[in-house]
Design a protein around this motif. Structure first.
Motif, PDB file in Angstrom:
ATOM      1  N   ALA A  20      15.789  17.259   4.053  1.00 58.16           N
ATOM      2  CA  ALA A  20      17.012  16.591   3.593  1.00 58.16           C
ATOM      3  C   ALA A  20      17.005  15.118   3.988  1.00 58.16           C
ATOM      4  O   ALA A  20      17.399  14.246   3.205  1.00 58.16           O
ATOM      5  N   CYS A  21      16.554  14.835   5.210  1.00 64.37           N
ATOM      6  CA  CYS A  21      16.486  13.443   5.669  1.00 64.37           C
ATOM      7  C   CYS A  21      15.552  12.615   4.788  1.00 64.37           C
ATOM      8  O   CYS A  21      15.872  11.494   4.393  1.00 64.37           O
ATOM      9  N   LYS A  22      14.381  13.173   4.501  1.00 59.81           N
ATOM     10  CA  LYS A  22      13.411  12.449   3.692  1.00 59.81           C
ATOM     11  C   LYS A  22      13.954  12.159   2.298  1.00 59.81           C
ATOM     12  O   LYS A  22      13.711  11.089   1.736  1.00 59.81           O
ATOM     13  N   GLU A  23      14.699  13.104   1.722  1.00 53.00           N
ATOM     14  CA  GLU A  23      15.261  12.891   0.395  1.00 53.00           C
ATOM     15  C   GLU A  23      16.366  11.836   0.402  1.00 53.00           C
ATOM     16  O   GLU A  23      16.669  11.243  -0.635  1.00 53.00           O
ATOM     17  N   LEU A  24      16.944  11.595   1.578  1.00 52.86           N
ATOM     18  CA  LEU A  24      17.955  10.546   1.727  1.00 52.86           C
ATOM     19  C   LEU A  24      17.340   9.219   2.183  1.00 52.86           C
ATOM     20  O   LEU A  24      18.056   8.232   2.386  1.00 52.86           O
ATOM     21  N   GLY A  25      16.017   9.212   2.393  1.00 48.91           N
ATOM     22  CA  GLY A  25      15.346   7.989   2.825  1.00 48.91           C
ATOM     23  C   GLY A  25      15.562   7.665   4.292  1.00 48.91           C
ATOM     24  O   GLY A  25      15.468   6.503   4.694  1.00 48.91           O
ATOM     25  N   ILE A  26      15.839   8.680   5.105  1.00 47.87           N
ATOM     26  CA  ILE A  26      16.112   8.483   6.525  1.00 47.87           C
ATOM     27  C   ILE A  26      14.885   8.875   7.346  1.00 47.87           C
ATOM     28  O   ILE A  26      14.305   9.948   7.141  1.00 47.87           O
ATOM     29  N   ALA A  27      14.478   8.036   8.282  1.00 47.02           N
ATOM     30  CA  ALA A  27      13.349   8.334   9.158  1.00 47.02           C
ATOM     31  C   ALA A  27      13.691   9.505  10.071  1.00 47.02           C
ATOM     32  O   ALA A  27      14.850   9.705  10.432  1.00 47.02           O
ATOM     33  N   THR A  28      12.659  10.270  10.453  1.00 46.21           N
ATOM     34  CA  THR A  28      12.892  11.489  11.238  1.00 46.21           C
ATOM     35  C   THR A  28      12.101  11.492  12.537  1.00 46.21           C
ATOM     36  O   THR A  28      10.993  10.952  12.617  1.00 46.21           O
ATOM     37  N   VAL A  29      12.712  12.120  13.537  1.00 40.60           N
ATOM     38  CA  VAL A  29      12.061  12.340  14.825  1.00 40.60           C
ATOM     39  C   VAL A  29      12.073  13.828  15.108  1.00 40.60           C
ATOM     40  O   VAL A  29      13.144  14.454  15.121  1.00 40.60           O
ATOM     41  N   ALA A  30      10.916  14.422  15.299  1.00 40.51           N
ATOM     42  CA  ALA A  30      10.820  15.821  15.700  1.00 40.51           C
ATOM     43  C   ALA A  30      10.666  15.875  17.213  1.00 40.51           C
ATOM     44  O   ALA A  30       9.930  15.087  17.799  1.00 40.51           O
ATOM     45  N   VAL A  31      11.385  16.799  17.831  1.00 38.24           N
ATOM     46  CA  VAL A  31      11.159  17.086  19.243  1.00 38.24           C
ATOM     47  C   VAL A  31      10.533  18.470  19.337  1.00 38.24           C
ATOM     48  O   VAL A  31      10.757  19.319  18.468  1.00 38.24           O
ATOM     49  N   LEU A  44       5.076  16.884  10.016  1.00 32.94           N
ATOM     50  CA  LEU A  44       5.635  16.162   8.883  1.00 32.94           C
ATOM     51  C   LEU A  44       6.613  15.052   9.274  1.00 32.94           C
ATOM     52  O   LEU A  44       6.924  14.191   8.442  1.00 32.94           O
ATOM     53  N   ALA A  45       7.109  15.061  10.497  1.00 30.58           N
ATOM     54  CA  ALA A  45       8.088  14.053  10.920  1.00 30.58           C
ATOM     55  C   ALA A  45       7.434  12.678  11.061  1.00 30.58           C
ATOM     56  O   ALA A  45       6.228  12.557  11.258  1.00 30.58           O
ATOM     57  N   ASP A  46       8.239  11.637  10.963  1.00 32.47           N
ATOM     58  CA  ASP A  46       7.729  10.273  11.130  1.00 32.47           C
ATOM     59  C   ASP A  46       7.287  10.013  12.567  1.00 32.47           C
ATOM     60  O   ASP A  46       6.323   9.284  12.808  1.00 32.47           O
ATOM     61  N   GLU A  47       8.016  10.614  13.521  1.00 34.57           N
ATOM     62  CA  GLU A  47       7.669  10.499  14.938  1.00 34.57           C
ATOM     63  C   GLU A  47       7.913  11.848  15.599  1.00 34.57           C
ATOM     64  O   GLU A  47       8.718  12.650  15.109  1.00 34.57           O
ATOM     65  N   SER A  48       7.272  12.083  16.712  1.00 37.52           N
ATOM     66  CA  SER A  48       7.524  13.309  17.467  1.00 37.52           C
ATOM     67  C   SER A  48       7.490  13.011  18.954  1.00 37.52           C
ATOM     68  O   SER A  48       6.775  12.111  19.407  1.00 37.52           O
ATOM     69  N   VAL A  49       8.282  13.784  19.696  1.00 37.25           N
ATOM     70  CA  VAL A  49       8.374  13.619  21.145  1.00 37.25           C
ATOM     71  C   VAL A  49       8.321  14.990  21.796  1.00 37.25           C
ATOM     72  O   VAL A  49       9.090  15.891  21.420  1.00 37.25           O
ATOM     73  N   CYS A  50       7.428  15.173  22.754  1.00 36.29           N
ATOM     74  CA  CYS A  50       7.389  16.420  23.519  1.00 36.29           C
ATOM     75  C   CYS A  50       8.489  16.356  24.577  1.00 36.29           C
ATOM     76  O   CYS A  50       8.570  15.377  25.338  1.00 36.29           O
ATOM     77  N   ILE A  51       9.348  17.374  24.611  1.00 35.86           N
ATOM     78  CA  ILE A  51      10.505  17.339  25.509  1.00 35.86           C
ATOM     79  C   ILE A  51      10.441  18.374  26.638  1.00 35.86           C
ATOM     80  O   ILE A  51      11.414  18.534  27.359  1.00 35.86           O
ATOM     81  N   GLY A  52       9.292  19.059  26.791  1.00 29.03           N
ATOM     82  CA  GLY A  52       9.197  19.968  27.915  1.00 29.03           C
ATOM     83  C   GLY A  52       8.339  21.186  27.668  1.00 29.03           C
ATOM     84  O   GLY A  52       7.761  21.354  26.584  1.00 29.03           O
ATOM     85  N   PRO A  53       8.253  22.052  28.653  1.00 27.64           N
ATOM     86  CA  PRO A  53       7.469  23.288  28.549  1.00 27.64           C
ATOM     87  C   PRO A  53       8.160  24.317  27.652  1.00 27.64           C
ATOM     88  O   PRO A  53       9.292  24.098  27.209  1.00 27.64           O
TER      89      PRO A  53
END
Length: 447
Positions: A20-31, A44-53
């Motif tokens: 949905a974000c991509k169809e709205l032209g909004i950048a995405t962050v996956a955690v 597939l996300a523009d950025e990703s962040v590891c948030i823990g075990p």
């Protein structure tokens, strides 16, 4: 509109929000946790962040880690999906304090509807029909006996802070009440840290009917019809469909408008679902979920409305993009939750998917974050994906579902596909005559 959204979830719902974000032209962050480093939404996300075990408490429920991810990436909004922190008012408050938007309702509405007693009280004030029962928490056995005698046995004892069937017990006689009360309180305390319980009339053969709503927080709200979620196992939904085969158009419009009017009074913002038990032509409010529902795709299939898109737009300050008169219902849709479980014992079946072939064709949607070679971890829910089919009517929808279940291949682990193949051929399911106890009775007769 937001410039970058952090998706505070995993699996198919994280992928759903990302699309949905991509169809709205909004950048995405996956955690993601370390167990989900190879997940599809991370890829597939523009950025990703590891948030823990792997444990959720150390990753997907870790608010400081999520805040740090927002700061690192510059995300100006968070979409919580469902589960995890999606109905956590404290999380919404903390995000606001740090200048990050929470894509969901106000913390106040999350708190009201998260407390089952306060939710019932609010529903009554808003003109929503409720199940007969106690006005608030039951504090003693004497009070419980008086209330049960007034409304008549059997009665249902429920945890105020509960969900998923935990802290829920049935008492058929006064003799059952003491044990049921004590057990419900103990379960509620263990599961939710709160032993408050209340009492409601126990309905013998109700259906579970829920109304999807959207509001913009400015007094505008619409309903998107109902979903029938009566096929449940241990209070967990297994099969959902829209529209319900149990309702006629008059009933649909009446309960839908009742709920939409209540949301206008409440000035509700975002997506929400008001859930009812339905028996003998009467609706009884049980709870409101202040988030996106697992089963939202069946509503999208019959209305053509992108619910996640509306969530994002409303949270950014835009008004609803439709009025009630714009909403029409087209055909019928059914969703099956395909889980990584033994189809007979329902024991979890995590592991590597050696072959994955989802069905396709006209009117077919598969919401899934898995792929061939993906390893389903043992730390989270067992959902492989959701099979959603649409037809011009319920008969066509059932025929299409049968075909799709025959096409769907998931090898390397056990799945619940065989369960749905059996259900789709059952005469009661074909005729739409089932209630919330039907599936457990059916499973008991097929042991």
């Amino acid at each position: 509109m937001f410039s970058k959204i952090l998706i505070a979830n995993r699996g198919e719902i994280a992928l759903r929000v990302l699309r949905a974000c991509k169809e709205l032209g909004i950048a995405t962050v996956a955690v993601h946790s370390t167990a989900d480093a190879d997940a599809m939404h991370v890829r597939l996300a523009d950025e990703s962040v590891c948030i823990g075990p792997p444990p959720a408490r150390d990753s997907y429920l870790n608010i400081p880690s999520l805040l740090a991810a927002c700061e690192i990436t510059g995300a100006d909004a968070v979409h919580p999906g469902y589960g995890f922190l999606s109905e956590n008012a404290r999380f919404a408050d903390i995000l606001a304090a740090h200048g990050v938007a929470f894509i969901g309702p106000s913390p106040e509405h999350i708190r009201i509807m998260g407390d089952k007693i306060e939710a019932k009280r609010t529903a009554m004030q808003l003109g929503i029909p409720v199940v007969p029962g106690s006005d608030g928490a039951v504090t003693s056995e004497v009070e419980a006996r008086r209330i049960a005698a007034d409304i008549g046995y059997p009665v249902l004892i429920k945890a105020s802070a509960g969900g998923g069937g935990r802290g829920m017990k049935v008492a058929h006689t006064p003799e059952d009440l003491e044990v049921a009360l004590g057990t419900a309180r103990s379960e509620a305390k263990a599961a939710f840290g709160d032993d408050a319980v209340y009492i409601e009339k126990y309905l013998a053969k109700p259906r579970h009917i829920e109304i999807q709503v959207l509001g913009d927080g400015n007094g505008n709200a619409v309903h998107l019809g109902e979903r029938d979620c009566s096929l449940q196992r241990r209070h967990q939904k297994v099969w959902e469909e829209a529209l319900s085969p149990a309702l006629n158009e008059s009933q649909r419009q009446e309960i839908g408008e009742t709920v939409a009017a209540a949301m206008r009074k409440l000035r509700y913002s975002g997506a929400g679902t008001v859930e009812f038990l339905y028996e003998d032509g009467e609706f009884y409010f049980i709870e409101m979920n202040t988030r996106l529902q697992v089963e939202h795709p069946v509503t999208e299939m019959i209305t053509g409305i992108d619910i996640v898109n509306e969530q994002i737009r409303v949270a950014s300050g835009s008004p609803l993009s439709m009025r009630q008169s714009d909403i029409t219902f087209n055909g019928h849709a059914i969703e099956c939750r395909i889980n990584a479980e033994d189809p007979r014992t329902f024991a979890p079946s995590p592991g590597r998917i050696s072959y994955f072939h989802p069905p396709g064709g006209l009117g077919v949607r598969v919401d899934s974050g898995v792929y061939q070679g993906y390893v389903i971890p043992p730390y989270y829910d067992s959902l492989i994906g959701k099979l959603i089919v649409h037809g011009r009517n319920r008969v066509e929808c059932m025929m299409r579902l049968r075909r799709c279940l025959d096409e769907f291949v998931v090898d390397g682990i056990r799945s619940t596909i065989p369960l749905f193949r059996a259900l789709v051929d059952d005469p009661d399911i074909a005729n739409g005559v089932y209630d919330i106890h039907w599936l457990e009775n059916w499973l008991g007769s097929h042991d």
